[in-house]
Design a protein around this motif. Structure first.
Motif, PDB file in Angstrom:
ATOM      1  N   GLN A  13     -49.013 -11.561  51.334  1.00 39.57           N
ATOM      2  CA  GLN A  13     -49.431 -11.900  49.967  1.00 39.57           C
ATOM      3  C   GLN A  13     -48.582 -11.207  48.907  1.00 39.57           C
ATOM      4  N   LEU A  14     -47.674 -10.324  49.332  1.00 30.88           N
ATOM      5  CA  LEU A  14     -46.895  -9.538  48.369  1.00 30.88           C
ATOM      6  C   LEU A  14     -46.152 -10.400  47.342  1.00 30.88           C
ATOM      7  N   PRO A  15     -45.537 -11.536  47.746  1.00 28.45           N
ATOM      8  CA  PRO A  15     -44.814 -12.335  46.749  1.00 28.45           C
ATOM      9  C   PRO A  15     -45.724 -12.892  45.652  1.00 28.45           C
ATOM     10  N   HIS A  16     -47.034 -12.896  45.889  1.00 25.76           N
ATOM     11  CA  HIS A  16     -47.959 -13.418  44.870  1.00 25.76           C
ATOM     12  C   HIS A  16     -48.486 -12.320  43.956  1.00 25.76           C
ATOM     13  N   SER A  17     -48.032 -11.085  44.170  1.00 24.27           N
ATOM     14  CA  SER A  17     -48.481  -9.984  43.313  1.00 24.27           C
ATOM     15  C   SER A  17     -47.459  -9.780  42.188  1.00 24.27           C
ATOM     16  N   SER A  18     -47.816  -8.967  41.216  1.00 22.79           N
ATOM     17  CA  SER A  18     -46.901  -8.698  40.089  1.00 22.79           C
ATOM     18  C   SER A  18     -46.772  -7.193  39.884  1.00 22.79           C
ATOM     19  N   PRO A  19     -46.048  -6.510  40.749  1.00 25.36           N
ATOM     20  CA  PRO A  19     -45.914  -5.061  40.569  1.00 25.36           C
ATOM     21  C   PRO A  19     -45.217  -4.727  39.251  1.00 25.36           C
ATOM     22  N   THR A  20     -45.740  -3.749  38.547  1.00 24.29           N
ATOM     23  CA  THR A  20     -45.165  -3.342  37.258  1.00 24.29           C
ATOM     24  C   THR A  20     -43.990  -2.390  37.502  1.00 24.29           C
ATOM     25  N   PRO A  21     -43.217  -2.072  36.461  1.00 25.41           N
ATOM     26  CA  PRO A  21     -42.115  -1.120  36.647  1.00 25.41           C
ATOM     27  C   PRO A  21     -42.585   0.252  37.126  1.00 25.41           C
ATOM     28  N   ASN A  22     -43.855   0.580  36.917  1.00 23.24           N
ATOM     29  CA  ASN A  22     -44.366   1.886  37.344  1.00 23.24           C
ATOM     30  C   ASN A  22     -44.930   1.879  38.766  1.00 23.24           C
ATOM     31  N   ALA A  23     -44.958   0.727  39.427  1.00 21.93           N
ATOM     32  CA  ALA A  23     -45.614   0.663  40.741  1.00 21.93           C
ATOM     33  C   ALA A  23     -44.700   1.207  41.850  1.00 21.93           C
ATOM     34  N   THR A  24     -45.327   1.850  42.810  1.00 20.24           N
ATOM     35  CA  THR A  24     -44.655   2.276  44.046  1.00 20.24           C
ATOM     36  C   THR A  24     -45.413   1.624  45.201  1.00 20.24           C
ATOM     37  N   MET A  25     -44.675   1.130  46.200  1.00 17.42           N
ATOM     38  CA  MET A  25     -45.352   0.469  47.323  1.00 17.42           C
ATOM     39  C   MET A  25     -45.472   1.426  48.501  1.00 17.42           C
ATOM     40  N   TYR A  26     -46.631   1.377  49.134  1.00 15.52           N
ATOM     41  CA  TYR A  26     -46.876   2.229  50.296  1.00 15.52           C
ATOM     42  C   TYR A  26     -47.306   1.358  51.473  1.00 15.52           C
ATOM     43  N   ILE A  27     -46.696   1.593  52.629  1.00 15.19           N
ATOM     44  CA  ILE A  27     -47.088   0.875  53.857  1.00 15.19           C
ATOM     45  C   ILE A  27     -47.487   1.916  54.900  1.00 15.19           C
ATOM     46  N   PRO A  28     -48.728   1.831  55.397  1.00 16.50           N
ATOM     47  CA  PRO A  28     -49.163   2.809  56.405  1.00 16.50           C
ATOM     48  C   PRO A  28     -48.508   2.521  57.756  1.00 16.50           C
TER      49      PRO A  28
END
Ligand SMILES: C[S@@+](CC[C@H](N)C(=O)[O-])C[C@H]1O[C@@H](n2cnc3c(N)ncnc32)[C@H](O)[C@@H]1O
Length: 265
Positions: A227-242
Motif C-alpha cells: 500500500q506504500l505507493p498510495h500513501s503520501s509521506p511528507t518531507p519530514n517522514a522516515t520509514m521503518y520496516i521491522p
C-alpha cells in the motif's frame, strides 16, 4: 577539558524538538559565537536560536529554492560559512536534528575549515532516528540498517531482512531538488517493488514523524508494504520496516565457541 575559546567553527544540532533537546553545551556555543548560521524550518527552533544570540543569528534557508539541486544549496551553505570564518569570526552552524546525520554541508564545512587551517568541531545531538527508536520501541541490538531512500533506490544496496531497516527522506524518494511541502512521489512505486522482493507485499511498514513541539504526539502510520505507493509521506517522514525473520545462526562458530544459546544484551 576543551577550551571553549579554541574553536573557530563549531557545528551543532538543535534536536528534532528544540525546546527539549538542545544540550547545555550547544546552548553555550550558540551564545558564544559571533555568527550563528542556522538551518531550520521550525519557527520555535528559530526563535530559540535568535533569543540565544540576537545579534549573530542568520538563517541559511534563503539558500534553498524550488527546483534548485540540493547539492548546489549545500555548496552555497559551505561557501557562506567559509566567508564568515575568513572574516575572522567565530561561526556556529546550527541545524535541526543531529548535525552529522544526512547533513552533507556540515561535514563539508568542517573538512573545508580544517583544510584552510581553522579549528572546527561537530557536537552530537538528537536525530530523527533517536526519536524513532524511542517512539517505535526499536532496539538496535537486533541490528539496524539505514539508507537514504533515493540512494537505496538508485544503487545496489544490501538488505538483511533479519535487521530493522530505516529509510530516510522517503517523502523525497527519487527527487534530487528541494521542495517546501510535498515532493512528487515518482520513486515510491519503484521503491515498493524493490522492497517487496525481500519482504513480500504484506509485511508492515511504518511512516514515522517525530513531534517537533512539546506535548504533541508522534505521527505513526503503519500498513502493508504493497500500500506504500498510495500513501503520501511528507518531507519530514522516515520509514521503518521491522525484521521479517530471525537471523540465521552461524552454527559453525556457535559450535566452535560452545555458545549455542541465544545472545542477549
Ligand atoms: C536531511 S535529513 C536530516 C536529518 C537530521 N539531521 C537528523 O539528525 O534527524 C531529513 C530527513 O530526516 C528525517 N526527519 C526529519 N525530521 C523528522 C521528524 N520530525 N520525524 C521523523 N523523521 C524526520 C526524514 O527522513 C527527513 O526526510
Amino acid at each position: 577539558m576543551t577550551d571553549i575559546n579554541n574553536e573557530q567553527l563549531i557545528v551543532v544540532g538543535t534536536g528534532i524538538r528544540a525546546t527539549g533537546q538542545l544540550t547545555i553545551e550547544t546552548i553555550a556555543w550558540i551564545r558564544a559565537a559571533d555568527k550563528v548560521l542556522y538551518i531550520t524550518a521550525d519557527p520555535v527552533a528559530e526563535e530559540v536560536i535568535r533569543s540565544l544570540n540576537p545579534d549573530g543569528a542568520e538563517s541559511l534557508m534563503d539558500l534553498y529554492g524550488s527546483d534548485k539541486l540540493r547539492l548546489d544549496t549545500y555548496a552555497d551553505i559551505v561557501e557562506r560559512t567559509m566567508n564568515y570564518l575568513r572574516q575572522g569570526l567565530r561561526v556556529c552552524m546550527a541545524v535541526y536534528g543531529h548535525p552529522g546525520v544526512l547533513a552533507m554541508s556540515t561535514h563539508e564545512a568542517v573538512r573545508k575549515a580544517r583544510a584552510e587551517g581553522y579549528t572546527a568541531k561537530m557536537l552530537p545531538a538528537v536525530s530523527a532516528a533517536d526519536c524513532l527508536y524511542a517512539d517505535l520501541g526499536v532496539d538496535e541490538f537486533g541490528g539496524c540498517i539505514s539508507y537514504e531512500a533515493t540512494d537505496f533506490l538508485l544503487n545496489l544496496r544490501a538488505i538483511d531482512p533479519a535487521c530493522h531497516l530505516i529509510l530516510w527522506q522517503i517523502g523525497g524518494v527519487g527527487v534530487l531538488t528541494y521542495e517546501t511541502h510535498h515532493y512528487p512521489l515518482v520513486g515510491l512505486e519503484r521503491l515498493t517493488q524493490k522492497l517487496m522482493a525481500y519482504y513480500g507485499p504484506n509485511h508492515p511498514v511504518t511512516l514515522y514523524e517525530a513531534p517537533q513541539f512539546a506535548g504533541v504526539d508522534p505521527i505513526i502510520g503503519t500498513g502493508p508494504l504493497c500500500q506504500l505507493p498510495h500513501s503520501s509521506p511528507t518531507p519530514n517522514a522516515t520509514m521503518y520496516i521491522p525484521p521479517l525473520a530471525k537471523p540465521q545462526p552461524d552454527t559453525q562458530v556457535q559450535w566452535e565457541l560452545g555458545m549455542q544459546t541465544q545472545v542477549t544484551a
